[in-house]
Scaffold this motif. Structure first.
Motif, PDB file in Angstrom:
ATOM      1  N   GLY A  26       0.791  -1.199   0.115  1.00 55.64           N
ATOM      2  CA  GLY A  26       0.016   0.003   0.101  1.00 55.64           C
ATOM      3  C   GLY A  26       1.014   1.279   0.042  1.00 55.64           C
ATOM      4  O   GLY A  26       0.562   2.218  -0.662  1.00 55.64           O
ATOM      5  N   LEU A  27       2.054   1.126   0.662  1.00 56.44           N
ATOM      6  CA  LEU A  27       2.908   2.423   0.773  1.00 56.44           C
ATOM      7  C   LEU A  27       3.427   2.674  -0.468  1.00 56.44           C
ATOM      8  O   LEU A  27       3.621   3.683  -0.963  1.00 56.44           O
ATOM      9  CB  LEU A  27       3.852   2.134   1.926  1.00 56.44           C
ATOM     10  N   ARG A  29       2.239   1.763  -3.430  1.00 50.71           N
ATOM     11  CA  ARG A  29       1.209   2.550  -4.434  1.00 50.71           C
ATOM     12  C   ARG A  29       0.742   3.824  -4.083  1.00 50.71           C
ATOM     13  O   ARG A  29       0.919   4.734  -5.104  1.00 50.71           O
ATOM     14  CB  ARG A  29      -0.298   1.506  -4.273  1.00 50.71           C
ATOM     15  N   LEU A  30       0.933   4.199  -2.732  1.00 50.31           N
ATOM     16  CA  LEU A  30       0.648   5.636  -2.369  1.00 50.31           C
ATOM     17  C   LEU A  30       1.825   6.529  -2.829  1.00 50.31           C
ATOM     18  O   LEU A  30       1.566   7.615  -3.534  1.00 50.31           O
ATOM     19  CB  LEU A  30       0.185   5.863  -1.079  1.00 50.31           C
ATOM     20  N   SER A  31       3.003   6.158  -2.701  1.00 50.84           N
ATOM     21  CA  SER A  31       4.024   6.886  -2.947  1.00 50.84           C
ATOM     22  C   SER A  31       4.384   7.108  -4.762  1.00 50.84           C
ATOM     23  O   SER A  31       4.612   8.090  -5.342  1.00 50.84           O
ATOM     24  CB  SER A  31       5.398   6.262  -2.374  1.00 50.84           C
ATOM     25  N   ALA A  33       1.795   7.057  -6.586  1.00 54.90           N
ATOM     26  CA  ALA A  33       0.738   7.967  -6.958  1.00 54.90           C
ATOM     27  C   ALA A  33       1.076   9.403  -6.971  1.00 54.90           C
ATOM     28  O   ALA A  33       1.010  10.385  -7.358  1.00 54.90           O
ATOM     29  CB  ALA A  33      -0.749   7.622  -6.238  1.00 54.90           C
ATOM     30  N   LEU A  34       1.741   9.635  -5.627  1.00 53.69           N
ATOM     31  CA  LEU A  34       2.244  10.936  -4.943  1.00 53.69           C
ATOM     32  C   LEU A  34       3.306  11.415  -6.179  1.00 53.69           C
ATOM     33  O   LEU A  34       3.476  12.579  -6.522  1.00 53.69           O
ATOM     34  CB  LEU A  34       2.785  11.024  -3.648  1.00 53.69           C
ATOM     35  N   GLN A  69       6.304   2.523 -10.304  1.00 49.60           N
ATOM     36  CA  GLN A  69       6.162   2.337  -8.629  1.00 49.60           C
ATOM     37  C   GLN A  69       4.748   1.904  -8.315  1.00 49.60           C
ATOM     38  O   GLN A  69       4.589   1.143  -7.609  1.00 49.60           O
ATOM     39  CB  GLN A  69       6.674   3.358  -8.048  1.00 49.60           C
ATOM     40  N   PHE A  70       3.755   2.458  -9.199  1.00 53.22           N
ATOM     41  CA  PHE A  70       2.543   2.264  -8.634  1.00 53.22           C
ATOM     42  C   PHE A  70       1.736   0.860  -9.200  1.00 53.22           C
ATOM     43  O   PHE A  70       1.116   0.250  -8.569  1.00 53.22           O
ATOM     44  CB  PHE A  70       1.371   3.380  -9.280  1.00 53.22           C
TER      45      PHE A  70
END
Length: 87
Positions: A26-27, A29-31, A33-34, A69-70
């Motif tokens: 999850g981290l 994927r979140l990073s 997206a950022l 990365q996502f």
């Protein structure tokens, strides 16, 4: 000092290992997206420190990196987690 052999390490709890792996994915994927959002902001030239064609090239690199990365990194981690049981 005793001549006893060292105790084996305790077995990890499978639930906590699965929770940690899910959190890590999850981290990532979140990073990712950022990073993609940051890249689009750079392409739109919203930062004073990068402007013009350099901003577009920098933003495109950031978008591609963030998408990798996502999308790809979580799949690579899943494949790694399937092949190696917790130790």
């Amino acid at each position: 000092m005793t001549d006893l052999p060292p105790a084996p390490p305790p077995k990890p709890n499978p639930d906590s290992v699965a929770r940690q792996r899910h959190f890590a994915i999850g981290l990532f994927r979140l990073s990712g997206a950022l990073i993609v959002m940051f890249g689009f902001l750079a392409i739109m030239q919203r930062f004073a420190w990068v402007q013009g064609d350099k901003a577009k090239a920098f933003g495109a690199i950031m978008v591609v990196t963030g998408l990798f990365q996502f999308i790809a990194v979580p799949r690579i981690l899943l494949a790694l987690f399937r092949t190696r049981p917790p130790q």
